[in-house]
Design a protein around this motif. Structure first.
Motif, PDB file in Angstrom:
ATOM      1  N   THR A   1      -5.659   6.412  -4.796  1.00  0.00           N
ATOM      2  CA  THR A   1      -6.291   6.278  -3.268  1.00  0.00           C
ATOM      3  C   THR A   1      -7.764   6.769  -3.766  1.00  0.00           C
TER       4      THR A   1
ATOM      5  N   GLU B   1      -0.086  11.809  -5.632  1.00  0.00           N
ATOM      6  CA  GLU B   1      -1.143  11.110  -4.699  1.00  0.00           C
ATOM      7  C   GLU B   1      -2.521  11.782  -5.009  1.00  0.00           C
ATOM      8  N   HIS B   2      -3.597  11.015  -5.218  1.00  0.00           N
ATOM      9  CA  HIS B   2      -4.986  11.455  -5.434  1.00  0.00           C
ATOM     10  C   HIS B   2      -5.085  11.849  -6.864  1.00  0.00           C
TER      11      HIS B   2
ATOM     12  N   GLY C   1      -2.506   2.514  -3.795  1.00  0.00           N
ATOM     13  CA  GLY C   1      -2.508   3.359  -2.691  1.00  0.00           C
ATOM     14  C   GLY C   1      -3.847   3.429  -2.043  1.00  0.00           C
ATOM     15  N   THR C   2      -4.179   3.767  -0.849  1.00  0.00           N
ATOM     16  CA  THR C   2      -5.589   3.610  -0.362  1.00  0.00           C
ATOM     17  C   THR C   2      -5.817   4.908   0.578  1.00  0.00           C
ATOM     18  N   ASP C   3      -4.881   5.589   1.054  1.00  0.00           N
ATOM     19  CA  ASP C   3      -5.242   6.464   2.128  1.00  0.00           C
ATOM     20  C   ASP C   3      -5.699   5.591   3.444  1.00  0.00           C
TER      21      ASP C   3
ATOM     22  N   HIS D   1       0.152   4.359   0.206  1.00  0.00           N
ATOM     23  CA  HIS D   1      -0.304   5.509   0.765  1.00  0.00           C
ATOM     24  C   HIS D   1      -1.278   5.178   1.670  1.00  0.00           C
TER      25      HIS D   1
ATOM     26  N   GLU E   1     -10.257  -0.861  -2.728  1.00  0.00           N
ATOM     27  CA  GLU E   1      -9.515  -0.197  -3.905  1.00  0.00           C
ATOM     28  C   GLU E   1      -9.177  -0.851  -5.071  1.00  0.00           C
TER      29      GLU E   1
ATOM     30  N   TYR F   1      -8.413  -1.796   1.705  1.00  0.00           N
ATOM     31  CA  TYR F   1      -7.741  -2.006   0.766  1.00  0.00           C
ATOM     32  C   TYR F   1      -8.254  -2.865  -0.580  1.00  0.00           C
TER      33      TYR F   1
ATOM     34  N   ASP G   1       0.855  -1.166  -0.066  1.00  0.00           N
ATOM     35  CA  ASP G   1       0.057  -0.014  -0.081  1.00  0.00           C
ATOM     36  C   ASP G   1       0.912   1.282   0.116  1.00  0.00           C
TER      37      ASP G   1
END
Length: 410
Positions: A278, A255-256, A323-325, A83, A339, A336, A81
């Motif tokens: 994410t 990110e994002h 990545g999930t946050d 994030h 995602e 996770y 992961d």
């Protein structure tokens, strides 16, 4: 076919006194994180935390090794992961729970969340904002072997403008010189990478996700200092202007990227910039009325453009790392797997999703010793009962998790 995959019959003799104990997984259906097809009737010999040998065929069963028959099950690399926020617990307002705690207590909270993450089969995480040295210290204790946990790649405090996005997990700095100084300080304290807050976001009161925060000159100062020490730079960037600023500054991962348009995504592809999307956290924030009202309202506006962005990125061939946050509001580690389903729904094949969660994620983090199953790599792996190429959510079901050559559950 590669040499390690050639049919063979191996004979494992009793280990001589003083040799290290081996674990041998055999009768495997192997997903190695590199190839597109499943390798049947495979075996893995694991010794001293690492994979010593991989092949196919039969083995001679001997008492001197820990033999594990994996017939009818699937072996694949441990998940990554890219994030997370380990100091947060994924509740409705996780910052509220830690805002008055001291650094050592926050580190203990982070360790409990790290263990939950590992038990889900996520053997490596990149933590991208934590107060002071809380997660940096946790990382060091896990690396020493005194605690069992996932491999943690940690940024320490994120660098943000004064009053910027999640400033309570950050180091505030204004102007290129101040950002340069903050970057050097965070690296001095042991950060594995630099995290920058280039735009506003959802989970900070009084700001908008699309609003730029750190400007191009500030971002460039941080990137220059980080790259001097071969450190990667991850940037929280949700608005289009901030995303273009990050691309111009030369960050390594965005990110994002909620409002990234085709032009921005094409530049990311050309530059080799990784996208860490994410998706699940935005979807969760937009549908849970228990979170603060101001965050809920913002989240509801970003779900559709975020989904459209990911579909474009998949079609263009942007490098995507999972990545999930997780840890953020209403998003504990078990989300996770949601995602992964969103990534598939956006147009990725199931094998592409697995690669994004293993091999490509490891590349994104700069890890050359994890993310795939081959000789010489650390033995971080999962054993799952169903074929994840039939359903990616098979990874959510009951599984055995191996970390550095040792099973952490039954």
């Amino acid at each position: 076919m590669k040499k390690i995959l050639e049919k063979s019959k191996i004979s494992i003799n009793k280990q001589k006194e003083g040799m290290k104990m081996q674990t041998i997984l055999y009768n495997c259906s192997l997903i190695n994180g590199l190839d597109e097809e499943i390798i049947e009737n495979a075996y893995l010999i694991i010794e001293d935390k690492k994979i010593k040998e991989i092949g196919t065929g039969e083995i001679e069963k001997v008492e001197s090794a820990n033999l594990v028959d994996i017939k009818g099950q699937y072996v694949m690399p441990g998940l990554i992961d890219c994030h997370v926020h380990l100091v947060w617990d994924g509740s409705e307002d996780p910052q509220k729970k830690i805002q008055h705690l001291d650094e050592s207590t926050i580190a203990l909270e982070a360790y409990s969340h790290a263990l939950l993450t590992l038990k889900e089969g996520i053997t490596t995480v990149r933590d991208v904002a934590s107060p002071k040295k809380s997660v940096l210290n946790l990382r060091d204790v896990i690396n020493s072997g005194d605690l069992i946990g996932p491999t943690i790649i940690a940024s320490g405090p994120a660098i943000c403008m004064t009053g910027g996005h999640v400033h309570y997990l950050g180091k505030e700095a204004d102007g290129p010189d101040d950002v340069r100084r903050a970057t050097r300080q965070v690296m001095k304290e042991g950060a594995d990478l630099i995290k920058l807050m280039a735009t506003g976001g959802i989970y900070t009161f009084g700001e908008e996700p699309g609003s730029p925060q750190l400007n191009v000159d500030e971002l460039k100062a941080a990137v220059e200092e980080a790259h001097k020490k071969n450190k990667k730079v991850a940037a929280h960037a949700e608005g289009l202007e901030g995303i273009h600023n990050c691309i111009e500054a030369g960050v390594d991962t965005i990110e994002h990227a909620i409002y990234a348009d085709e032009s921005a995504l094409q530049k990311m592809k050309e530059n080799g910039t990784y996208l860490v999307p994410t998706m699940i956290v935005m979807k969760r924030l937009a549908t849970d009325e228990n979170i603060p009202e101001w965050a809920l309202e913002k989240a509801r506006h970003v779900v559709q453009p975020h989904a459209e962005m990911l579909e474009k990125a998949v079609k263009l061939g942007v490098k995507i790392a999972t990545g999930t946050d997780c840890g953020s509001p209403v998003t504990p580690p078990n989300y996770y797997f949601d995602e992964l389903q969103i990534m598939e729904d956006a147009g990725m094949s199931r094998m592409e999703v697995i690669h994004a969660s293993t091999q490509i994620a490891a590349e994104c983090l700069g890890l050359e010793d994890r993310g795939v199953l081959k000789e010489g790599m650390f033995a971080d792996l999962l054993i799952v009962e169903s074929n994840p190429l039939d359903s990616i959510l098979a990874l959510k079901d009951s599984k055995r998790v191996m970390k550095n050559g040792l099973f952490i559950n039954n």
